[in-house]
Design an enzyme around this catalytic site. Structure first.
Site, PDB file in Angstrom:
ATOM      1  CB  SER A  35      13.073  33.287  11.601  1.00 46.39           C
ATOM      2  OG  SER A  35      12.165  32.621  11.218  1.00 46.39           O
ATOM      3  CE1 TYR A  39      10.467  39.988  10.867  1.00 49.85           C
ATOM      4  CE2 TYR A  39       8.515  39.630   9.341  1.00 49.85           C
ATOM      5  CZ  TYR A  39       9.804  39.813   9.318  1.00 49.85           C
ATOM      6  OH  TYR A  39      10.487  40.162   8.331  1.00 49.85           O
ATOM      7  N   GLY A  40       7.739  39.072  16.371  1.00 51.65           N
ATOM      8  CA  GLY A  40       6.597  39.000  17.631  1.00 51.65           C
ATOM      9  C   GLY A  40       7.264  37.988  18.743  1.00 51.65           C
ATOM     10  N   GLY A  41       8.201  36.956  18.415  1.00 50.13           N
ATOM     11  CA  GLY A  41       8.981  36.100  19.515  1.00 50.13           C
ATOM     12  C   GLY A  41       8.275  34.607  19.466  1.00 50.13           C
ATOM     13  CB  THR A  42       9.491  31.939  21.846  1.00 54.54           C
ATOM     14  OG1 THR A  42      10.824  31.913  21.300  1.00 54.54           O
ATOM     15  CG2 THR A  42       9.175  30.603  22.121  1.00 54.54           C
ATOM     16  CB  CYS A  43       4.916  34.229  23.584  1.00 58.07           C
ATOM     17  SG  CYS A  43       3.111  33.914  24.060  1.00 58.07           S
ATOM     18  CG  HIS A 430     -23.304  30.354  40.727  1.00 61.77           C
ATOM     19  ND1 HIS A 430     -22.534  29.301  41.374  1.00 61.77           N
ATOM     20  CD2 HIS A 430     -24.530  29.745  40.182  1.00 61.77           C
ATOM     21  CE1 HIS A 430     -23.288  28.047  41.176  1.00 61.77           C
ATOM     22  NE2 HIS A 430     -24.175  28.313  40.369  1.00 61.77           N
TER      23      HIS A 430
END
Length: 442
Positions: A35, A39-43, A430
């Site tokens: 697909s 490009y680059g995968g699921t994440c 803080h």
């Protein structure tokens, strides 16, 4: 037939990182991806990054369609970057198409009706996972059924969303869509809410999500989905009685399974389990020589950072000291991006008690943390378990704002075998959520 030293099937995190590393060293690398939107995968395309972008914009009160547009711009930018990360390497090649094993080291790639064969000296299976659709009558064929990917591409916000599954993925989407303004109804077969978490944590989360307007039905059986003209009817059995709800969309959030369909593994020596998981040893090697599996396709925790660690293990086998293995993976934190996020590492009280492990409990409500009040979300709790004999941290659960950041600090201390007192006595900036550890660990 084109020959390559390395072929990576799928563009996921571990595989693409390995491809970049090997190509930058001058080795020939072919990455096959079916697909152009992956490009680059699921994440970065359909998982962590787009969902967190949409969750954040939902919390900010952004309109749903604008949230989708922002997400699409972000993923498009990352997708392009990842493509060129490999394709621009002199010895790197990205091939569009669907790969199928012909033998252990030969793959057939089909794209737009044309096929070609490629051969790799080393092959890495990196095809990820795919949603599980339960065999509920009418669900798979419903025009209103969506999975987690489609949920982030909807053209309009559903006025009523039914989510099947009250697991972590289901809860993230429930919280997100509720923030955007949908009426969310969650159906789950389990009678207990978040059963792996401690009961006090689960109760807090359940009450907060319910207060957010989410309607939970637990211990139910979903019977059937029937499409109507402009909505779906979902019938389910609860306490012996049948109920029906109307839904603009139905989100199937009942887990994911390794994506091996059509991969042709039956033509290789690669073995798979009855859950479709590619079988690997502690070094991620399959039963086929010089064939490895990376990421979700091999089963186990489905996190992009686990896939990245898979890359480290494999790279160490290729040219390192060969000491890294799955046996090193003893501490894997996780976060669930509801509002506020839930994060955990190591033991919970529930698991410690089940294993008969002695512990000292530190517990602190988020409402007493200044930064939580600055962020206008004081909901939640910190829980830390410590070994009373060694002062080492056994585990932590944080249900609070920015828990996904604080849990990494605790994981680092656990990995370094450091006493909890180091975190207790640390000087923190803080106002921050991490400074809560001064009070949590008193």
């Amino acid at each position: 037939m084109e020959q390559y030293k390395n072929i990576i099937v799928g563009f996921g995190k571990g595989g693409k990182t390995l491809a970049k590393t090997l190509a930058s060293r001058g080795e020939s690398v072919l990455v096959i991806e079916k697909s152009t939107r992956m490009y680059g995968g699921t994440c970065i395309n359909i998982g962590c990054i787009p969902s967190k972008s949409m969750i954040l914009n939902g919390e900010k009160g952004t309109a749903f369609t604008k949230g989708v547009a922002i997400k699409e711009t972000l993923t498009g930018k990352l997708r392009n970057k990842n493509y060129h990360m490999i394709a621009d390497e002199p010895t790197g090649t990205v091939m569009d198409g669907t790969a199928r094993f012909v033998s252990n080291h030969v793959l057939e790639v089909e794209n737009n009706g044309e096929t070609q064969q490629v051969e790799g000296e080393r092959i890495f299976i990196n095809t990820g996972a795919t949603p599980i659709i339960l065999p509920i009558k009418g669900l798979a064929d419903s025009a209103y059924m969506i999975d987690s990917t489609q949920a982030m591409d909807l053209e309009k916000l559903p006025d009523t969303l039914v989510i099947i599954g009250a697991g972590y993925i289901g809860l993230e989407f429930a919280s997100m869509f509720a923030n955007y303004g949908s009426k969310v109804i969650v159906l789950d077969a389990k009678e207990k809410f978040l059963p792996r978490e401690d009961d006090d944590i689960s109760e807090l989360i359940f009450n907060d999500l319910t207060a957010q307007g989410i309607d939970f039905h637990l211990g139910v059986s979903v019977n059937e989905v029937k499409d109507q003209a402009d909505y779906a009817e979902v019938s389910f059995t609860e306490n012996g009685g049948v109920q029906t709800v109307k839904a603009a969309n139905i989100l199937a959030a009942t887990g994911r399974k390794p994506n091996i369909a059509g991969l042709g593994l039956e033509n290789t020596d690669v073995k798979v389990t009855d859950r479709s998981e590619v079988v690997v040893d502690d070094y991620l090697r399959t039963d086929a020589p010089n064939v490895w599996a990376i990421g979700d396709v091999k089963g186990g925790p489905q996190f992009t950072y686990v896939s990245l660690d898979d890359y480290r293990i494999i790279l160490d086998q290729l040219d390192g000291d060969k000491n890294r293995s799955l046996k090193d993976r003893t501490l894997v934190p996780y976060s669930v991006f509801i509002t506020p996020p839930l994060s955990n590492v190591g033991l919970t009280e529930k698991t410690a008690q089940a294993k008969g492990i002695e512990y000292k409990l530190f517990q602190f409500m988020s409402a007493a943390v200044p930064k939580a009040n600055v962020l206008e979300d004081p909901k939640g709790m910190f829980k830390v378990l410590v070994d009373p004999n060694t002062d080492r941290i056994l585990g932590a659960t944080i249900y609070a704002e920015e828990s996904h950041e604080v849990i990494n600090l605790i994981t680092l201390a656990m990995k370094g075998n450091l006493p909890y007192t180091l975190l207790r006595d640390q000087i923190y900036t803080h106002p921050t959520m991490s400074e809560a550890l001064n009070d949590v660990l008193k």
